[in-house]
Scaffold this motif. Sequence first.
Motif, PDB file in Angstrom:
ATOM      1  N   ASP A  37       4.810  14.286  28.549  1.00  0.00           N
ATOM      2  CA  ASP A  37       6.296  14.589  28.681  1.00  0.00           C
ATOM      3  C   ASP A  37       6.324  16.125  28.051  1.00  0.00           C
ATOM      4  OD1 ASP A  37       9.199  14.562  27.922  1.00  0.00           O
ATOM      5  OD2 ASP A  37       8.969  12.409  27.913  1.00  0.00           O
TER       6      ASP A  37
ATOM      7  N   ASP B 151      13.418   3.174  19.578  1.00  0.00           N
ATOM      8  CA  ASP B 151      13.927   4.247  18.864  1.00  0.00           C
ATOM      9  C   ASP B 151      15.090   4.286  18.337  1.00  0.00           C
ATOM     10  OD1 ASP B 151      14.578   4.540  21.477  1.00  0.00           O
ATOM     11  OD2 ASP B 151      14.417   6.612  21.168  1.00  0.00           O
ATOM     12  N   MET B 152      15.913   3.377  18.477  1.00  0.00           N
ATOM     13  CA  MET B 152      17.276   3.353  17.916  1.00  0.00           C
ATOM     14  C   MET B 152      17.194   2.846  16.464  1.00  0.00           C
ATOM     15  SD  MET B 152      19.331   4.491  20.245  1.00  0.00           S
ATOM     16  CE  MET B 152      18.135   5.352  21.617  1.00  0.00           C
TER      17      MET B 152
ATOM     18  N   HIS C 205      10.758  16.757  32.688  1.00  0.00           N
ATOM     19  CA  HIS C 205       9.878  16.505  31.223  1.00  0.00           C
ATOM     20  C   HIS C 205       8.622  16.999  31.415  1.00  0.00           C
ATOM     21  CE1 HIS C 205      12.711  13.510  29.254  1.00  0.00           C
ATOM     22  NE2 HIS C 205      13.311  13.408  30.423  1.00  0.00           N
TER      23      HIS C 205
ATOM     24  N   TRP D  14      11.024   5.513  37.509  1.00  0.00           N
ATOM     25  CA  TRP D  14      12.142   5.062  36.572  1.00  0.00           C
ATOM     26  C   TRP D  14      13.325   5.397  37.828  1.00  0.00           C
ATOM     27  CZ3 TRP D  14      11.922   4.022  31.891  1.00  0.00           C
ATOM     28  CH2 TRP D  14      10.978   4.502  30.795  1.00  0.00           C
TER      29      TRP D  14
ATOM     30  N   GLU E 204      10.404  11.036  19.409  1.00  0.00           N
ATOM     31  CA  GLU E 204      10.751  12.347  18.749  1.00  0.00           C
ATOM     32  C   GLU E 204      11.070  12.016  17.620  1.00  0.00           C
ATOM     33  OE1 GLU E 204      12.292  10.792  21.497  1.00  0.00           O
ATOM     34  OE2 GLU E 204      13.438  11.852  22.754  1.00  0.00           O
TER      35      GLU E 204
ATOM     36  N   TRP F 206      10.438   5.421  22.034  1.00  0.00           N
ATOM     37  CA  TRP F 206      10.324   6.846  22.118  1.00  0.00           C
ATOM     38  C   TRP F 206      10.002   7.444  20.931  1.00  0.00           C
ATOM     39  CZ3 TRP F 206       9.853   8.202  26.974  1.00  0.00           C
ATOM     40  CH2 TRP F 206      10.487   7.533  28.172  1.00  0.00           C
TER      41      TRP F 206
ATOM     42  N   TRP G 290      22.275   6.896  20.177  1.00  0.00           N
ATOM     43  CA  TRP G 290      23.035   7.197  21.265  1.00  0.00           C
ATOM     44  C   TRP G 290      22.862   6.091  22.283  1.00  0.00           C
ATOM     45  CZ3 TRP G 290      20.620   6.497  26.059  1.00  0.00           C
ATOM     46  CH2 TRP G 290      19.298   6.476  26.113  1.00  0.00           C
TER      47      TRP G 290
ATOM     48  N   HIS H  29      17.498   6.926  16.233  1.00  0.00           N
ATOM     49  CA  HIS H  29      18.442   7.388  17.224  1.00  0.00           C
ATOM     50  C   HIS H  29      19.837   6.396  17.289  1.00  0.00           C
ATOM     51  CE1 HIS H  29      16.877  10.823  19.241  1.00  0.00           C
ATOM     52  NE2 HIS H  29      15.645  10.062  19.669  1.00  0.00           N
TER      53      HIS H  29
ATOM     54  N   GLU I  73      13.002  11.133  36.006  1.00  0.00           N
ATOM     55  CA  GLU I  73      14.020  10.782  35.254  1.00  0.00           C
ATOM     56  C   GLU I  73      14.640  12.084  34.560  1.00  0.00           C
ATOM     57  OE1 GLU I  73      11.645  10.687  33.642  1.00  0.00           O
ATOM     58  OE2 GLU I  73      11.801  10.448  31.267  1.00  0.00           O
ATOM     59  N   GLU I  74      16.080  12.229  34.527  1.00  0.00           N
ATOM     60  CA  GLU I  74      16.535  13.373  33.454  1.00  0.00           C
ATOM     61  C   GLU I  74      16.196  14.551  34.119  1.00  0.00           C
ATOM     62  OE1 GLU I  74      17.345  11.231  29.446  1.00  0.00           O
ATOM     63  OE2 GLU I  74      15.481  12.119  29.646  1.00  0.00           O
TER      64      GLU I  74
ATOM     65  N   ARG J 160       5.464  12.838  22.403  1.00  0.00           N
ATOM     66  CA  ARG J 160       6.406  13.494  21.546  1.00  0.00           C
ATOM     67  C   ARG J 160       5.671  13.436  19.936  1.00  0.00           C
ATOM     68  NH1 ARG J 160      10.445  11.379  24.679  1.00  0.00           N
ATOM     69  NH2 ARG J 160      11.411  13.214  25.810  1.00  0.00           N
TER      70      ARG J 160
ATOM     71  N   TRP K 205      16.294   1.807  33.012  1.00  0.00           N
ATOM     72  CA  TRP K 205      16.378   1.878  31.556  1.00  0.00           C
ATOM     73  C   TRP K 205      17.802   2.013  31.025  1.00  0.00           C
ATOM     74  CZ3 TRP K 205      18.214   6.979  29.615  1.00  0.00           C
ATOM     75  CH2 TRP K 205      18.189   7.790  30.394  1.00  0.00           C
TER      76      TRP K 205
HETATM   77  C1  TNX Z   1      15.741   8.937  27.060  1.00  0.00           C
HETATM   78  S1  TNX Z   1      14.718   6.814  28.967  1.00  0.00           S
HETATM   79  C2  TNX Z   1      14.571   9.343  27.710  1.00  0.00           C
HETATM   80  C3  TNX Z   1      13.382   9.869  26.805  1.00  0.00           C
HETATM   81  C4  TNX Z   1      13.912  10.020  25.477  1.00  0.00           C
HETATM   82  C5  TNX Z   1      14.872   8.712  25.009  1.00  0.00           C
HETATM   83  C6  TNX Z   1      15.166   8.886  23.413  1.00  0.00           C
HETATM   84  C7  TNX Z   1      14.184   8.081  29.540  1.00  0.00           C
HETATM   85  C8  TNX Z   1      13.791   7.807  30.893  1.00  0.00           C
HETATM   86  N1  TNX Z   1      14.320   9.194  28.871  1.00  0.00           N
HETATM   87  O1  TNX Z   1      12.920  11.106  27.172  1.00  0.00           O
HETATM   88  O2  TNX Z   1      12.751  10.090  24.642  1.00  0.00           O
HETATM   89  O3  TNX Z   1      16.163   8.655  25.958  1.00  0.00           O
HETATM   90  O4  TNX Z   1      15.924   7.844  23.367  1.00  0.00           O
END
Ligand code: TNX
Length: 721
Positions: free
Chosen positions: A188, A415-416, A258, A370, A465, A463, A427, A425, A320-321, A159, A388
Amino acid sequence: MLTTVLQAQQAFDFVPAPAQVQYPDGGASHFVFDKNVRIVGGDDFNVRYLREHLARVFNPLGDSWAGDPTRSIEFVRVKSFPEEGYSLEVTPSRILVTASTRAGEFYAIQTLLQMLPPQVYRRAEGPDAMLLRQWEVPCVEIVDQPRFSWRGSMFDVSRTFFDKAYILRHLDWLAYHKINKFHWHLTDDNGWRVEIKKYPKLTQVGAWRGRNEALDPAYNSGEERFGGFYTQEDIREIVAYAADRNIEIIPEIDLPGHSKALAVSYPEILCRHNEELLSVQGETRNVICVGRENTYKMLDNIIKEIAQLFPSKYIHIGVEEVVTESWKYCPDCQELMKEKGYTEERQLLGYFGERMEKILAKYGKKVEAWEDVVEAKTISRDNLVLVWHDQKVLQKALDAGYPAVTQNCYYLYMDMKYTPAERGHTWASIIDVEKVYSFDPLQGLDLSGDKQKLVRGLQGGLWTELLFYPPHFSEYQLFPRMCAVAEVGWTPQELRNYADFDARLARTHFERMWNMGIRFRIPAPDVDAQGNVRCPYPNMVIRYTFDGTEPTVSSPVVTGRIVTDHPENLRFATFYADVKSITVEVPGTRTYLKPAVKVSSSMETVKRQPVENLALYEKSKSMRTANPPKEGDYVLFTFEEPVSCRTITVQTNDPVNNFFGITQGFVEVLYEGDSQFTPSDRFNMLNRVVLRPDRPVKAVKIVITGSCEGKAVSIQPLIIE
Ligand code: TNX
């Protein structure tokens, strides 16, 4: 001529705290460090490293450390010592280091450096460097070993790109804290950072962000093209540098989601459909096709080069995601599902893991992935899972028989925000140093059977961003939270105590970090409604201004009570040398005007955040556009009555939700009595313009001259004082 013999402290402020420390005679006798101390034995690199650090403090430089046979630092290897463990015994005539590995020896040296003046960490002596004749180290016996074998730091360089020099410094900082794993998040959606000879477009195209690049700009990056990558030569140098410091680098190639940076470079890796599905981070077309053989051919070629660059046991492959819905529209993925008898797209994640395990095995590597990889249980139990989410998810990995490392987002996400008023962040949660420190990787787990052994340890994760701006923000986010991660990973649980840790930071460790060149985070002063200010640490100062500007290193120090008729203009910040906290004010002293206003705009907005929100003057109610702004767009604020005020702040990004603001544009003002708008400033790095009108204002207009960083912008209500 130097005559003062400096007194060392009685008890050392080690970070992380060792397992056992004893002062046999209460610190009465000393080992005297000076230019004549001899170094005997020891691993070549370790000795060079030690000498090099000592030379930053002791006069004269040179190789006179061969000196005095009656005072020496001796390194001895004894097989029975645990991996990474050591003992360090300081007596008046010698410092004896015992370890079974060069890693143990290295950690003994780290502990030894913490017995010396913090200047051993300074990077280069300036012309006025003060070198010491001698330094007394009280006699001490230390027997030490880490609690966990995996003490890591994950760093996202996709990022935001960080260059080689910065990575090397980062590795130094980790080593000083006895951290031994560097999880390098190299790819990413927003950048591919490692040169792959067979696929040059990955870095020709996929390593650059900007308005006219294949990848969008970053938060606060403005219009400039930015990015970069590490050549294979860079990587080899970095890997070797880390290995010398007992840090293993685990590369991550984040797949099969990603993967936008990969996909913009080689679009043929995408599924064959044109759906624009959104990922969690709002990216589209970032999931690669897992149904076609060509994907695996390409990944095999990439992994082959990665495996040659990194000696680590594991290669992290992401997982992940993933927007698995993408596979629903893809004929190739659907055909594969039929063939395999799968009923849900998610099952393809398991298939992908299995295929990657085979590819990695060809090159002698194991999979790290992950937590999403646990569900399908397709990869074998000698691979590694990185969790995570919370301890429940860790428990699932353990129950399934996988060794695991935790990067629990509720405690370990760097990053929080530290506090609500700071950047970052939210979240996962607000994470202050104490919260990180309070974490125990074993908390809340059922460790029956052999499960405790499966918990390899923990890592902090940064992270990036939101890290493009301001400079040094990565250090701010990492330290001192990483100091806490280091102690969680190293120190026996029963010895851990936050108040004690915090006192060690305050007394000595901030000074060490300052010498390391880390621009770490310090807390803001406490300021109450009466204007009483309290400094968070005794060796820091509070500086202030009384004209509403940001305090700087040359602002006056608060020493007594400040008397002013305009408390609303007071600003305070804590300083440790040139390291500065965020700025705070006296709560409740600023008065905001809320004159009736009509707001209109040329830009379409999202439903929940219409332009009318801006007439309400509520912090939480902003306007958000549906699209990126373009040249000629505007937002017009027309007051019912001309407004007399000192300042009008036009803020366009959303500092609470980290949403993009205007980068290309300016503000113009219609003053009472004028028939034409007068142009004022352009938007700055903070997406903000501050007006200081000298006449009553009838209207304020935001004029857009180009696009923005993101896919849309938010605009805040005017702040009128
Ligand atoms: C979640 S943790 C993500 C990242 C983001 C992050 C921001 C994870 C495996 N994925 O892609 O950068 O949150 O807090």
